[in-house]
Design an enzyme around this catalytic site. Structure first.
Site, PDB file in Angstrom:
ATOM      1  CG  ASP A 312      29.711 -32.642 -27.731  1.00 60.79           C
ATOM      2  OD1 ASP A 312      30.665 -31.989 -27.262  1.00 60.79           O
ATOM      3  OD2 ASP A 312      29.368 -32.594 -28.935  1.00 60.79           O
ATOM      4  CG  HIS A 455      29.183 -38.005 -26.959  1.00 62.87           C
ATOM      5  ND1 HIS A 455      29.928 -38.433 -28.041  1.00 62.87           N
ATOM      6  CD2 HIS A 455      28.308 -37.083 -27.435  1.00 62.87           C
ATOM      7  CE1 HIS A 455      29.517 -37.794 -29.140  1.00 62.87           C
ATOM      8  NE2 HIS A 455      28.534 -36.970 -28.795  1.00 62.87           N
TER       9      HIS A 455
END
Ligand code: NI
Length: 500
Positions: A312, A455
């Site tokens: 993400d 991430h």
């Protein structure tokens, strides 16, 4: 005297020469006739007379066996049987022959398929020994459909002393050329196919002049009912499916073979497979079902576990390429949920993600909490980012990962063109910022079907990726995108639904 005798002698000699020349000519003509007769006969013995009818979408074909008429002095034997080379699909043909029978079979070069063929040849050998005919032959046809499906159709025939076909049967097999897996009736046909097969084959037999007089018999009605057992001999070519029948089973009169063809268009909805033999995705029963993008069809082993890595908040111009290097090196894929500014600033990375088989999802333009936005703002936020992604990478966006995992019924209703994709393994990489801790979280919590949250904006996550990707692969995991995970597990993703 001498002169007179000499004249006589010359006349005699001329006459003798003429006789010799004429005799030689006659001999040459006789030899030519004999050779021609032999050639014509060998053709006739192996050419069945075919009659083809076309009815609407369905092409139907009756194959009537040749009645061979060998010259009286030539006795028929299995030695006269020859392979019909027209349907070998380019494969080398081998034969197994002993007194009374000859079996032709192909050599495909696929270890798996060839071993199946040799088992079938052994079966044919035992089968022909049980036929009550003096001579038996097994010939094959091979069809390759859409370069990926191989069908083998064997004709098993018994011959009398004159070479007439007195018994005839079919035997078929279908293989995926990639890997050699055999596809059975249950892998290929849905239940509704058999109703259709029954209807179309009965149409064929009642229109065919040589069979229509038998289509009232009870045996015929049973043998052409919608039972799957009646349609267990089938093949595929580039146009569609062919079903095979023998006259003994259907009419209790041995010796004739029939085939009925169906186009792909006609029966597509009745098949469990695509034209290339791959398993069809379950029929969309929900109009909100989203298309699943499968970048590398065919490189997944369904028996092995799969896991979807998701990253993400990127792309990061530094760490996302590092992660892509690792994924590409190991033929692994992941899904990237990008945000607006990063996506705008890194169009080449988006392109690279799609080119390497990865999937891109939407993590909102401004990393907003969707539940706090008005309906129109929410829709604009998400759609604006999807447009950026689609323009940069040419990939349609079907997934939204709501920031903070925050959603409610309004979010689901407004974003009903997207599946809301959460996760089931949280590595806490943003909080630990520790390579070893991230590797440990991934390795300890991953199981088949896991969706792992990471991430790609953090250095430690990129470093951890370099370590855990080969480790996961070593443990047997296949690293796939979200769409692939759902596709290969026969699941669907519907707009406005929440997953993970
Ligand atoms: Ni986020």
């Amino acid at each position: 005297m001498i002169i007179g005798n000499r004249k006589k002698w010359v006349k005699y000699k001329k006459t003798r020469n003429r006789i010799i020349i004429i005799s030689v000519l006659l001999l040459v003509i006789a030899v030519i006739i004999a050779v021609l007769a032999a050639v014509i006969h060998s053709f006739g013995a192996n050419t069945p007379s075919n009659s083809t009818e076309t009815t609407g979408e369905t092409t139907t074909e009756a194959v009537t066996q040749a009645t061979t008429q060998p010259a009286a002095e030539e006795k028929f034997s299995e030695k006269k049987l020859a392979h019909n080379n027209n349907n070998s699909a380019g494969y080398e043909t081998k034969e197994k022959a002993e007194k009374g029978y000859k079996i032709f079979y192909p050599v495909t070069g696929s270890e798996h398929i060839d071993s199946r063929i040799m088992k079938d040849v052994a079966y044919f050998k035992s089968l022909v020994s049980q036929l009550n005919t003096p001579y038996q032959g097994v010939d094959y046809s091979a069809f390759i459909s859409n370069k990926l499906l191989l069908s083998l159709v064997y004709e098993i025939q018994g011959y009398n002393d004159k070479g007439d076909v007195v018994s005839a049967d079919y035997f078929t097999r279908v293989f995926k050329l990639n890997g050699g897996e055999e596809l059975g009736q249950n892998d290929i046909f849905k239940d509704n196919f058999f109703e259709h097969a029954s209807k179309k084959s009965r149409e064929f037999f009642s229109k065919n002049d040589s069979t229509k007089q038998w289509t009232e018999q009870e045996n015929y009605l049973n043998a052409t009912s919608a039972s799957p057992a009646n349609y267990d001999r089938f093949a595929f070519d580039d146009s569609g499916c062919i079903l095979y029948f023998d006259s003994k089973t259907i009419f209790e009169k041995p010796g004739t073979l029939y085939s009925v063809a169906f186009s792909y268009d006609e029966i597509y909805d009745m098949l469990k497979i695509e034209k290339d033999g791959s398993k069809k995705h379950p029929k969309n029963d929900n109009k909100n079902n989203l298309p699943l993008y499968i970048p590398k069809q065919g490189d997944i082993d369904l028996a092995k576990p799969m896991v979807a890595l998701t990253y993400d908040d990127g792309p990061s111009s530094i760490h996302t390429p590092e992660i892509l290097d690792v994924l590409e090196k190991h033929n692994a894929r992941a899904t990237f949920f990008v945000t607006g500014t990063n996506a705008k600033n890194n169009p080449d990375i988006l392109k690279r993600q799609v080119n390497s088989g990865c999937q891109i999802g939407n993590h909102t333009m401004w990393h907003s909490n969707l539940t706090k936005q008005s309906e129109s703002d929410m829709l604009k936020d998400v759609n604006d980012l999807s447009a950026i992604i689609e323009n940069a990478a040419g990939a349609k966006v079907t997934l939204v990962r709501p920031p903070y995992g925050a959603f409610d019924d309004t979010v689901k209703r407004v974003l009903n063109q997207y599946a809301l994709m959460l996760w089931n393994v949280d590595t806490m990489d943003w909080s630990s910022r520790d390579k070893n801790a991230i590797v440990k979280e991934v390795m300890e919590n991953t199981s088949d079907g896991a969706i792992i949250l990471l991430h790609d904006i953090h250095k430690e996550t990129a470093q951890a990726t370099k370590e855990f990707v080969p480790k996961l692969i070593e443990k047997g995991y296949q690293l796939v995108t979200i769409d692939e995970l759902y596709y290969y597990r026969d699941k669907t993703l519907a707009g406005g639904n929440v997953y993970g």
